[in-house]
Motif scaffolding. Sequence first.
Motif, short mmCIF file in Angstrom:
data_model
loop_
_atom_site.label_atom_id
_atom_site.label_comp_id
_atom_site.label_asym_id
_atom_site.label_seq_id
_atom_site.Cartn_x
_atom_site.Cartn_y
_atom_site.Cartn_z
N SER A 134 27.52 75.47 43.07
CA SER A 134 28.86 75.25 43.61
C SER A 134 29.85 74.91 42.49
O SER A 134 31.01 75.33 42.54
CB SER A 134 28.83 74.15 44.66
OG SER A 134 28.36 72.93 44.09
N LEU A 135 29.40 74.12 41.49
CA LEU A 135 30.28 73.79 40.37
C LEU A 135 30.65 75.05 39.60
O LEU A 135 31.82 75.27 39.25
CB LEU A 135 29.61 72.77 39.44
CG LEU A 135 30.35 72.48 38.12
CD1 LEU A 135 31.72 71.87 38.40
CD2 LEU A 135 29.53 71.56 37.23
N GLY B 11 31.93 67.26 38.06
CA GLY B 11 32.70 67.59 39.25
C GLY B 11 33.96 66.78 39.36
O GLY B 11 34.90 67.17 40.08
N SER C 178 33.09 77.02 41.48
CA SER C 178 34.45 76.47 41.45
C SER C 178 35.14 76.73 40.12
O SER C 178 36.37 76.85 40.06
CB SER C 178 34.39 74.95 41.71
OG SER C 178 33.78 74.28 40.61
N LEU C 179 34.35 76.80 39.04
CA LEU C 179 34.93 77.10 37.74
C LEU C 179 35.29 78.58 37.63
O LEU C 179 36.18 78.95 36.86
CB LEU C 179 33.96 76.72 36.61
CG LEU C 179 33.68 75.23 36.46
CD1 LEU C 179 32.57 75.00 35.44
CD2 LEU C 179 34.94 74.48 36.04
N ALA D 177 35.96 81.26 40.36
CA ALA D 177 36.03 81.64 41.76
C ALA D 177 35.66 83.10 41.96
O ALA D 177 35.22 83.50 43.04
CB ALA D 177 37.44 81.38 42.29
N LYS E 133 37.49 71.13 34.20
CA LYS E 133 38.08 72.27 34.89
C LYS E 133 38.38 73.42 33.93
O LYS E 133 38.57 74.57 34.36
CB LYS E 133 39.36 71.83 35.59
CG LYS E 133 39.13 70.92 36.79
CD LYS E 133 40.43 70.52 37.47
CE LYS E 133 40.18 69.75 38.77
NZ LYS E 133 39.41 68.52 38.56
#
Length: 1023
Positions: free
Chosen positions: A854-855, A824, A858-859, A861, A830
């Motif tokens: 959630s990770l 994270g 985020s990677l 969307a 990323k």
Amino acid sequence: MLDSRPLHEPGSESAHSESQSGQHRLTSAATVQGFKARTARSGRSLLVTCTALAITLIGNSAEVKLAPHVFTVPDGYTVELVAGTNLVQRPVSASFDDKGRLYVTDSSGSNAKTEEQARNPDHRVLRLEDTDGDGRFDKSVVFADKVMFPQGCLWHDGSVYVAGPPSIWKFTDTDGDGVSDKREEWFKGGTLTGCANDIHGPYLGPDSYLYWTKGAFAEQTHKLGNGRTLKDKAAHIYRARPDGSDLDVIMSGGMDNPVEVAFTSEGEPIFTSTFIDFSQPGYRDGIAHAVYGGVFGKENDVLEDGRVKRTGPDLLHPFVQLGPGVPSGLCRVYSPGSGGEFKDRFFSTCFNLHKVARHELEREGASYRGTTSDFLVSDNLDFHPTDVLQDADLTLLVIDTGGWYKLCCPSSQLAKPDVMGSIYRVRRSDVRRSSFGDLLLNYRSLTGPEMSPDNAMEIIFKKRSWRKNPEDEKSLRAFLEAYARGGPADVRRPAPHLLRLAAEAAGRIGSKASVTALLAAQEKSPAQDPVLQHSFIYALIQIAAPAETRPGLKSSVPVTQRAALVALDQMEGGDLKASDVLPFLRAQDDYLRDAAIWIYRRHPEWASEGAAFARELLSGSQGGEQKERLVRMLAVSPAVQVEIAKRLDAAPSAEKARLLDAVTEARPKEFAPEWVAVVRTVLGDKDHVVAGAAVNAVRALSPDAKKPHPAAKELQPFLATIARDTPRPMDLRLDALLAIAGPLDGINAALLDLAIDALDAARTPATRARALQVLQRATFRKAELLKLADALPRVGPLELPRLLTVFEQLPDEELGRKLLSILGQARAAKSLPAASVRTLFAKFPAAVQTAAASLIASLDADAAKQAARLDALLAELKSHPGDIRRGQTIFNSSKAACAACHKIGYLGGNIGPDLTRISEARGERDLLEGIVYPSASFVRSYEPVIVATKSGEEHSGVLRKDAPDELVIATGANTEVRLARADVAELRPGAVSVMPQGLDEQLSKQELADLLAFLRNTKWGPQ
């Protein structure tokens, strides 16, 4: 005959053969009668214009629409259907008889295992006739049924010969009712392998012998006409008289599948073959000159056991390259009116490429070169031409077998036994017509002038059946001696191909008296002509006269020394000794030296002589590249390794490293204990270059990590010492770890620190790659993995995705939560593909998976949106049942362009993963995701990368080569970029697939369903 069929090739043996007395005759009465009968029935004259099928295809082309095909042919040509499914279903090969009737082998469409087909053969031979003279066949009868998998067809002298593995069968109609009532097993091959490529043919040659081919790599045993026994696994072309006598081998090779043999206007055999040449990128299938005794590629173990007689280390190659075309049928066309500029014109069928190719041959030294162009091309994927032949009116018949064949051919993609084949005719629409008498005049022009002093030897060499009698041997010897006496500028000196034919004839006669003349002529022959040199050497091998051949070793001409050397090694009773060969290892001529090295390496019994030679070589003061090369070639022998080991003790550091490298590069199959012992000692050398060479020598001991050398465990502590020696260079220490055979169990803290340090993004790509290999081979405890997790923020984006797979060893909850915490925060994280992270955490406990959501989100969307869209698409596609065959069309279409980047079988691009077995690895949803969202996940080794150069350019694609000196990036279906490593500023992972997104928007829902159905059902093997 000059081809396999009597009528379609008017320039055949039936048109200009030779009586047993050696006198020319123009044409046989039976053939003339057959031509007249066919002409009278058809009511049409015969075409004689040389342009009938002899056009150079560099001009305009035309399209001919003939459902279900759109054919592309040269301008001015037309295509017509002459036998459809009402007459023949799946034609494979064909042959005319002397009355113009066409015999066709017709497949049942079965792709069952060959042993099953052999138990219940269900193929057949048909006889087609054109009874009303309109140029189309209108009558079909079953001439023979219950035929095994047909691999060729020849009508000859009242019978039809068909190769049905494992044999060649002879079918005869003895009572004239149009149906065979006599079935004979004319030749027994003796083997039947899974692909049924054990036998093809036969084909009638100008020498009145029947020729046929053997593929596969199954051992066969045959008694030859010269009394010798052939027993090997190689591919061959055989020939025998029609009564089965005088069996002979024309050529041998390591290719998978030689198929058809045809003959030039001069009677030279050429043949089609698959998997014959991999010497350059893009090579594979081709057409080759079957020079007598030749040994062709590809490199294969069946050629290395000493049972196939070779004329040197180099193999012969095809003169026409066809890539993955799968050439099968081959014929030479009669093209009168060409005059002195006559060029042999051939046509071949390319099964995989849906076309017929045209080849124009010209002499090049003792062999040929060819110019190739497309002649007939179909846009239909199910057009699979398997044979091509010329009719009496000089038009071309093309046999299309249809869509049934799939056995051992994944490039066929689907087996479609219900997609029938046909027979087509290609003709010139504006050709001048003439009478039958004019055609005979053209036969005369093709036959050439009567024998004169200028062409007497050519006619003799090509037409005569050489026998072991003094008169024949004397005339050949006189010819060779005259050649040897002539000077280089002698304008009357025979062409190289005549000299080759003379050598072949001398070898077949087998008189010892010819050897001296052969060697003398060979001294004056062009050394750069590999086919000619092969023929000299093969003649010496056949004659097998060691005493007469041995003086060639003392010649002052390297090419003659080489000929004698190789011939003595290969001939029966040659009695070649190490003392004959070893001096030539120092030869200045590369051609001679390479032959000597090749011979030495084939004789492990010469170990003591080789060791003595190596001892002398190593003790000499002179070094240089040649000395090192010799050491490298000699080092395959354990006895020589002992001598090198002795020399290592006293050698300076630079020489030590070179000697170690020499043995490593020799890749010996066995190692002397003394060598292993000295390598163990040298591992401790303080010179880093020497120690590095010793590490590489250890790695050479166990090229297969799954089968480590017995000394591997003994050397492991010494390698570990180097790895822990912190003053040593980092790359050397990592190489020492990689030299340890087997998994790296229980890697300790110091070595883990080494690998972590080497992974730092500031290190060179080569160092990082070494460290990654070490970590991927190691087995870790939980504490070590937690420590490795702490290092992830320092790891670059190129290595991070692959390093994460190490954590799959121990999917522990504590470790999983720590990974999540670090990823994270890590900057390189990323750029991780969401699919890779999802795959990693799927192995961890449920609580970790929940926390990872959630990770992953985020990677990616849009992950939720993508998943929802995939689910909706899958549901929608259920109302559009997919059709496999329509899907195949879409896969290969320009609209989807899947085949441009992906390979199925042997055809397609290589920028994307091979899809031959994709249905075994991916489900429907995965396949749909790959089509709709190609950047969502990447197959390992096909991840996109971005390369930035020091000049500011950026290139995106798939990394094809990552070498110390250069990078090769595949940037498109047929494009790549080569960059010098010194010009590269940065190499980083890309986030966007080379495959463009939006394919689903280009295709209708039905087309998408069809494409999925095809991908789900691609299979390799019997169906």
